[in-house]
Design a protein around this motif. Sequence first.
Motif, PDB file in Angstrom:
ATOM      1  N   ASN A   1       0.905  -1.148   0.000  1.00 20.11           N
ATOM      2  CA  ASN A   1       0.000   0.000   0.000  1.00 20.11           C
ATOM      3  C   ASN A   1       0.948   1.202   0.000  1.00 20.11           C
ATOM      4  OD1 ASN A   1      -1.971   1.903   0.571  1.00 20.11           O
ATOM      5  ND2 ASN A   1      -1.985   1.435   2.755  1.00 20.11           N
ATOM      6  N   CYS A   2       1.607   1.411  -1.142  1.00 24.91           N
ATOM      7  CA  CYS A   2       2.884   2.150  -1.134  1.00 24.91           C
ATOM      8  C   CYS A   2       2.785   3.533  -0.491  1.00 24.91           C
ATOM      9  CB  CYS A   2       3.476   2.251  -2.540  1.00 24.91           C
ATOM     10  SG  CYS A   2       5.193   2.821  -2.437  1.00 24.91           S
ATOM     11  N   GLN A   3       3.544   3.646   0.585  1.00 28.68           N
ATOM     12  CA  GLN A   3       3.660   4.907   1.330  1.00 28.68           C
ATOM     13  C   GLN A   3       5.155   5.167   1.539  1.00 28.68           C
ATOM     14  OE1 GLN A   3       0.673   6.214   3.215  1.00 28.68           O
ATOM     15  NE2 GLN A   3      -0.585   4.728   2.130  1.00 28.68           N
ATOM     16  N   LEU A   4       5.941   4.723   0.589  1.00 27.36           N
ATOM     17  CA  LEU A   4       7.396   4.833   0.769  1.00 27.36           C
ATOM     18  C   LEU A   4       7.871   6.273   0.792  1.00 27.36           C
ATOM     19  CD1 LEU A   4       9.366   2.215  -1.360  1.00 27.36           C
ATOM     20  CD2 LEU A   4       9.368   2.490   1.121  1.00 27.36           C
ATOM     21  N   CYS A   5       7.115   7.151   0.148  1.00 29.64           N
ATOM     22  CA  CYS A   5       7.548   8.554   0.111  1.00 29.64           C
ATOM     23  C   CYS A   5       6.348   9.447   0.393  1.00 29.64           C
ATOM     24  CB  CYS A   5       8.185   8.868  -1.247  1.00 29.64           C
ATOM     25  SG  CYS A   5       7.013   9.300  -2.528  1.00 29.64           S
ATOM     26  N   PRO A   6       6.566  10.746   0.522  1.00 29.88           N
ATOM     27  CA  PRO A   6       5.456  11.634   0.897  1.00 29.88           C
ATOM     28  C   PRO A   6       4.317  11.705  -0.123  1.00 29.88           C
ATOM     29  CG  PRO A   6       7.557  12.679   1.363  1.00 29.88           C
ATOM     30  CD  PRO A   6       7.876  11.445   0.579  1.00 29.88           C
ATOM     31  N   ARG A   7       4.490  11.151  -1.310  1.00 26.00           N
ATOM     32  CA  ARG A   7       3.377  11.116  -2.270  1.00 26.00           C
ATOM     33  C   ARG A   7       2.264  10.193  -1.786  1.00 26.00           C
ATOM     34  NH1 ARG A   7       4.157  15.173  -6.238  1.00 26.00           N
ATOM     35  NH2 ARG A   7       6.319  15.179  -6.866  1.00 26.00           N
ATOM     36  N   LYS A   8       2.630   9.184  -0.990  1.00 24.50           N
ATOM     37  CA  LYS A   8       1.676   8.230  -0.385  1.00 24.50           C
ATOM     38  C   LYS A   8       0.616   7.763  -1.382  1.00 24.50           C
ATOM     39  CE  LYS A   8       1.877  10.133   4.290  1.00 24.50           C
ATOM     40  NZ  LYS A   8       1.075  10.700   5.346  1.00 24.50           N
ATOM     41  N   CYS A   9       1.056   7.166  -2.472  1.00 25.88           N
ATOM     42  CA  CYS A   9       0.121   6.761  -3.531  1.00 25.88           C
ATOM     43  C   CYS A   9      -0.867   5.690  -3.079  1.00 25.88           C
ATOM     44  CB  CYS A   9       0.893   6.250  -4.731  1.00 25.88           C
ATOM     45  SG  CYS A   9       1.970   7.515  -5.438  1.00 25.88           S
ATOM     46  N   GLY A  10      -0.446   4.814  -2.181  1.00 27.47           N
ATOM     47  CA  GLY A  10      -1.345   3.760  -1.689  1.00 27.47           C
ATOM     48  C   GLY A  10      -1.587   2.638  -2.686  1.00 27.47           C
TER      49      GLY A  10
ATOM     50  N   PHE B   1       2.953   7.335  -8.557  1.00 26.96           N
ATOM     51  CA  PHE B   1       3.487   8.552  -9.169  1.00 26.96           C
ATOM     52  C   PHE B   1       4.883   8.333  -9.764  1.00 26.96           C
ATOM     53  CE2 PHE B   1       6.112  12.316  -8.982  1.00 26.96           C
ATOM     54  CZ  PHE B   1       5.340  13.239  -9.674  1.00 26.96           C
ATOM     55  N   CYS B   2       5.713   7.573  -9.051  1.00 26.67           N
ATOM     56  CA  CYS B   2       7.096   7.379  -9.505  1.00 26.67           C
ATOM     57  C   CYS B   2       7.211   6.434 -10.700  1.00 26.67           C
ATOM     58  CB  CYS B   2       7.967   6.860  -8.361  1.00 26.67           C
ATOM     59  SG  CYS B   2       7.452   5.247  -7.737  1.00 26.67           S
ATOM     60  N   ARG B   3       6.132   5.713 -11.011  1.00 28.64           N
ATOM     61  CA  ARG B   3       6.070   4.769 -12.142  1.00 28.64           C
ATOM     62  C   ARG B   3       7.031   3.594 -11.979  1.00 28.64           C
ATOM     63  NH1 ARG B   3       6.876   9.728 -16.247  1.00 28.64           N
ATOM     64  NH2 ARG B   3       4.851  10.709 -16.036  1.00 28.64           N
TER      65      ARG B   3
HETATM   66  S1  SF4 Z   1       5.689   7.928  -5.640  1.00 29.24           S
HETATM   67 FE1  SF4 Z   1       6.313   5.781  -5.773  1.00 29.24          FE
HETATM   68  S2  SF4 Z   1       7.474   5.447  -3.873  1.00 29.24           S
HETATM   69 FE2  SF4 Z   1       6.248   7.293  -3.540  1.00 29.24          FE
HETATM   70  S3  SF4 Z   1       4.379   6.541  -2.561  1.00 29.24           S
HETATM   71 FE3  SF4 Z   1       4.009   6.663  -4.803  1.00 29.24          FE
HETATM   72  S4  SF4 Z   1       4.424   4.611  -5.564  1.00 29.24           S
HETATM   73 FE4  SF4 Z   1       5.347   4.772  -3.521  1.00 29.24          FE
END
Ligand code: SF4
Length: 355
Positions: free
Chosen positions: A48-57, A67-69
């Motif tokens: 539930n990707c929250q690896l970065c502040p974009r928190k795409c989920g 967002f990072c593709r």
């Molecule tokens: S930009 Fe990538 S790394 Fe960041 S939360 Fe979205 S999917 Fe995860």
Amino acid sequence: MGSSLLLSPISLDAGPKKESQWLPAYEKLESEGRLFQRIKQAYAILENCQLCPRKCGVNRQKGVKGFCRAPVKPVIFSTHPHFGEELPLVGEKGSGTIFFSNCNLRCIFCQNWPISHEGKGKEIRDEDLADRMLHLQKIGCHNINLVTPTHVMPNILSATRIALKKGLHIPLVYNTSGYERLEVLKLLDGIVDIYLPDMKYMDAEKASKYSAGASDYPEVTKKAIVEMHRQVGVLKMDKLGIAVRGVILRHLVMPNRVAGTEKFVKWVAEALPQSTYVNIMAQYRVEYKAYDYPEIARGISAQEFLEAMDSAEKHGLTNLDPQSIALRNFYRHRQSNGVPLKSNDFSCFEVNKNI
Ligand code: SF4
């Protein structure tokens, strides 16, 4: 999740005999039996990707892209010794650089845009990433310099553990835009020895405009850098001047004071020790979509660079990058000999170029 997670805790005797007494942070964490747990925690975030502040989920474990593709496996553009980084990272044999494709920030002036924006590169397994780390060590590189690591952090941890089992023993350099979550950085505590963050802007409106809506960049990155300092402290070097642990903070001077340099150095002086290693960088050049933004569609002038360096000194920063100081002294010397500062003196400079 990488297959490495199925491994049991490893023996530290498995690797070849070490050439020095330096013990990287990740080796100590593994000897305490804690690295394996960190890798599991890191991979769990991908569901539930929250690896970065974009928190795409998005569920990156199932191949959904945010967002990072980035796919779930790391995509690598290149692996090589790099001689254009700060001198304590480069030494004699170079900084062992691994360029990851894709990016969670995507600045419109990115000099690596084919890699960061378009994702050019080769998808590999964590085991292959580990082999690349070991190759860089074998050819003498002083560190593993992970460029744009944020979106592939779990893969990096997994690969580090695999490489450790085979004898990796040089420090990891976390070479990041600075756009990092505190919760995620805490997973790196005791793994990363050298943090190499940018501080790109001090103003939310600029961050949003040039970095794909990331208006929270200044506030998020300030907190992230303070956390990095808490973990590793001021830069320490060995007797040969090679960095072994600490923070190297980068700030790219941009035309027309877009990067907020005066605010940046003031913040560093207030939030961090004045002896923090700070690299005020002059290498800005017009790339990618920056041509569409007149205020940044030129290189910086010598005057703008000197103003940035003067500002850093005025705020009492005592550990500025020696190459920046040399560049400042060069222009000051010319000035004192009556040579006027041209408006775009730096258009031909590519100091500390990333690739
Ligand atoms: S930009 Fe990538 S790394 Fe960041 S939360 Fe979205 S999917 Fe995860």
